[in-house]
Enzyme design. Structure first.
Site, mmCIF file in Angstrom:
data_model
loop_
_atom_site.group_PDB
_atom_site.id
_atom_site.type_symbol
_atom_site.label_atom_id
_atom_site.label_comp_id
_atom_site.label_asym_id
_atom_site.label_seq_id
_atom_site.Cartn_x
_atom_site.Cartn_y
_atom_site.Cartn_z
ATOM 1 N N TYR A 32 59.742 72.817 -94.383
ATOM 2 C CA TYR A 32 60.072 71.415 -94.137
ATOM 3 C C TYR A 32 61.528 71.266 -93.703
ATOM 4 O O TYR A 32 62.302 72.229 -93.751
ATOM 5 C CB TYR A 32 59.794 70.577 -95.393
ATOM 6 C CG TYR A 32 60.863 70.698 -96.479
ATOM 7 C CD1 TYR A 32 60.961 71.842 -97.265
ATOM 8 C CD2 TYR A 32 61.787 69.671 -96.701
ATOM 9 C CE1 TYR A 32 61.946 71.953 -98.240
ATOM 10 C CE2 TYR A 32 62.764 69.771 -97.685
ATOM 11 C CZ TYR A 32 62.845 70.911 -98.448
ATOM 12 O OH TYR A 32 63.817 71.025 -99.405
ATOM 13 N N ARG A 51 66.182 75.649 -87.464
ATOM 14 C CA ARG A 51 65.969 76.248 -88.786
ATOM 15 C C ARG A 51 64.500 76.106 -89.204
ATOM 16 O O ARG A 51 63.939 77.011 -89.824
ATOM 17 C CB ARG A 51 66.888 75.589 -89.821
ATOM 18 C CG ARG A 51 66.791 76.251 -91.200
ATOM 19 C CD ARG A 51 67.810 75.733 -92.174
ATOM 20 N NE ARG A 51 67.592 74.346 -92.532
ATOM 21 C CZ ARG A 51 68.392 73.619 -93.306
ATOM 22 N NH1 ARG A 51 69.493 74.177 -93.801
ATOM 23 N NH2 ARG A 51 68.129 72.364 -93.584
ATOM 24 N N ARG A 99 40.108 77.739 -99.657
ATOM 25 C CA ARG A 99 41.176 78.290 -100.509
ATOM 26 C C ARG A 99 41.063 79.801 -100.671
ATOM 27 O O ARG A 99 40.052 80.315 -101.133
ATOM 28 C CB ARG A 99 41.146 77.618 -101.883
ATOM 29 C CG ARG A 99 42.366 77.934 -102.722
ATOM 30 C CD ARG A 99 42.366 77.184 -104.041
ATOM 31 N NE ARG A 99 43.625 77.422 -104.747
ATOM 32 C CZ ARG A 99 43.891 78.524 -105.434
ATOM 33 N NH1 ARG A 99 42.991 79.486 -105.504
ATOM 34 N NH2 ARG A 99 45.060 78.677 -106.031
ATOM 35 N N HIS A 101 44.111 83.215 -101.071
ATOM 36 C CA HIS A 101 45.537 83.553 -101.002
ATOM 37 C C HIS A 101 45.923 84.143 -99.646
ATOM 38 O O HIS A 101 46.997 83.886 -99.126
ATOM 39 C CB HIS A 101 45.914 84.545 -102.110
ATOM 40 C CG HIS A 101 46.049 83.885 -103.460
ATOM 41 N ND1 HIS A 101 45.185 82.929 -103.915
ATOM 42 C CD2 HIS A 101 46.974 84.059 -104.438
ATOM 43 C CE1 HIS A 101 45.554 82.530 -105.118
ATOM 44 N NE2 HIS A 101 46.644 83.196 -105.462
ATOM 45 N N LYS A 146 63.383 77.398 -95.949
ATOM 46 C CA LYS A 146 63.244 76.022 -96.466
ATOM 47 C C LYS A 146 61.759 75.775 -96.731
ATOM 48 O O LYS A 146 61.052 75.091 -95.980
ATOM 49 C CB LYS A 146 63.856 75.003 -95.500
ATOM 50 C CG LYS A 146 64.267 73.715 -96.195
ATOM 51 C CD LYS A 146 65.253 72.929 -95.384
ATOM 52 C CE LYS A 146 65.419 71.506 -95.854
ATOM 53 N NZ LYS A 146 66.024 71.320 -97.158
ATOM 54 N N GLU A 178 73.882 78.051 -105.418
ATOM 55 C CA GLU A 178 73.864 76.713 -104.804
ATOM 56 C C GLU A 178 73.320 75.696 -105.798
ATOM 57 O O GLU A 178 72.954 76.047 -106.921
ATOM 58 C CB GLU A 178 73.015 76.731 -103.527
ATOM 59 C CG GLU A 178 71.562 77.071 -103.775
ATOM 60 C CD GLU A 178 70.693 77.052 -102.505
ATOM 61 O OE1 GLU A 178 71.100 76.456 -101.501
ATOM 62 O OE2 GLU A 178 69.588 77.627 -102.553
ATOM 63 N N LEU A 202 70.051 78.520 -99.329
ATOM 64 C CA LEU A 202 69.666 77.907 -98.063
ATOM 65 C C LEU A 202 70.966 77.733 -97.266
ATOM 66 O O LEU A 202 71.943 77.185 -97.786
ATOM 67 C CB LEU A 202 69.014 76.541 -98.301
ATOM 68 C CG LEU A 202 68.575 75.864 -97.002
ATOM 69 C CD1 LEU A 202 67.318 76.520 -96.445
ATOM 70 C CD2 LEU A 202 68.340 74.380 -97.207
#
Ligand code: PLP
Length: 285
Positions: A32, A51, A99, A101, A146, A178, A202
């Site tokens: 995101y 990014r 679903r 993995h 991210k 961070e 990040l």
């Protein structure tokens, strides 16, 4: 009516639906971005979108749009929603599949969603500063991505909120990494020091802007790991991020930083940061 973008289409927010087998919903399998909008214009939009595409690559997901294609969509969203001051949130997940993995086959296309929100600048916090706690950084070792998986960050932030603080300063074995939603920098003897852009943080777009400002204005800076002791004895400490801009940290675990108020170099950086915003987006108040 408020519009959102779902896979390139502009639809009414109340009509937007997510499939329960979307991998973003089930696994947090996606990436995101949050982009600031001032005067109806994106600030550092290109850097954020590059990014986003890079984060996608790092999880083996090709985002099916170029930077300029996404930019065009976001500019239309800003226009349609008449957004002047706020944020854009966009996320891309690995798509809808039963679903499992293991990643689905390549014919499953990513889900792209974006929406806008009106948000003011954090002027009060930027002036008076915020209180913080220290917290062990227990997150995974790919913090440069991210990713939608934010549980470690959420739990850190919640701990800060429960302590009456704004942010949690995370550290690994005494080295500051961070915040839960921001990058952390200290200032010691006139020099800005922040964690190197490796897999433990990040690489914030705001952080990168701050370092560029330092380079262009003869403010000494360094991307060097620093410890909790360095943090506690710093002259000034600030956090940086898209939504928080440059916010001074005036208290860590109940102890004052410097004299407990906005320091001169942080204030100078804030003023230079506003100039950068104004270069791209026009005059802001
Ligand atoms: C964990 C983390 N670090 C740093 C940042 C700051 O990044 P940026 O300046 O690109 O907003 C964020 C912003 O969301 C974040 O979530």
């Amino acid at each position: 009516m408020t519009y959102v973008i779902v896979n390139g289409e502009f639809i009414n927010r109340s009509e937007a639906k997510i499939d329960i087998e979307d991998r973003g919903y089930q696994f947090g399998d996606g990436v995101y971005e949050v982009i600031r909008v001032y005067n109806g214009k994106m600030f550092t939009g290109t850097e954020h979108l590059e990014r986003l595409i890079d984060s996608g690559k790092k999880i083996g997901m090709d985002i099916p749009y170029t930077v300029s294609e996404i930019k065009q969509q976001l500019e239309s969203l800003i226009d349609k929603n008449r957004l002047n001051l706020g944020t854009l949130y966009l996320q891309v997940t690995r798509g809808i599949a039963p679903r499992n993995h293991a990643f689905p086959s390549n014919d499953v296309s990513p889900t792209f969603v974006a929406y806008s929100k009106e948000v003011g600048r954090p002027v009060e916090n930027m002036k008076t500063g915020v209180k913080t706690i220290l917290n062990a950084d227990i997150r995974w070792l790919l913090c440069d991505i991210k990713s939608l998986n934010l549980l470690g960050n959420l739990m850190a932030k919640q701990k800060a909120v429960e302590a009456g603080c704004f942010e949690a300063i995370q550290h690994r074995d005494g080295v500051v990494t961070e915040g839960s939603l921001s990058n952390i920098s200290i200032i010691k003897n006139g020099k800005v020091i922040t964690h190197p852009a490796d897999n433990l943080i990040l690489n914030g777009i705001t952080r990168q802007k701050v370092l560029e400002i330092c380079r262009n204005n003869d403010i000494p800076s360094s991307e060097t790991p620093f410890t909790v002791d360095d943090l506690k004895s710093a002259d000034e400490v600030f956090l940086s991020g898209t939504t928080v801009e440059i916010t001074p940290i005036v208290e860590i675990e109940g102890e004052k930083v410097g004299n407990g108020s906005l320091g001169p170099i942080t204030e100078h950086l804030q003023a230079l940061f506003v100039k950068e915003i104004e270069k791209e987006c026009g005059t802001i108040s």
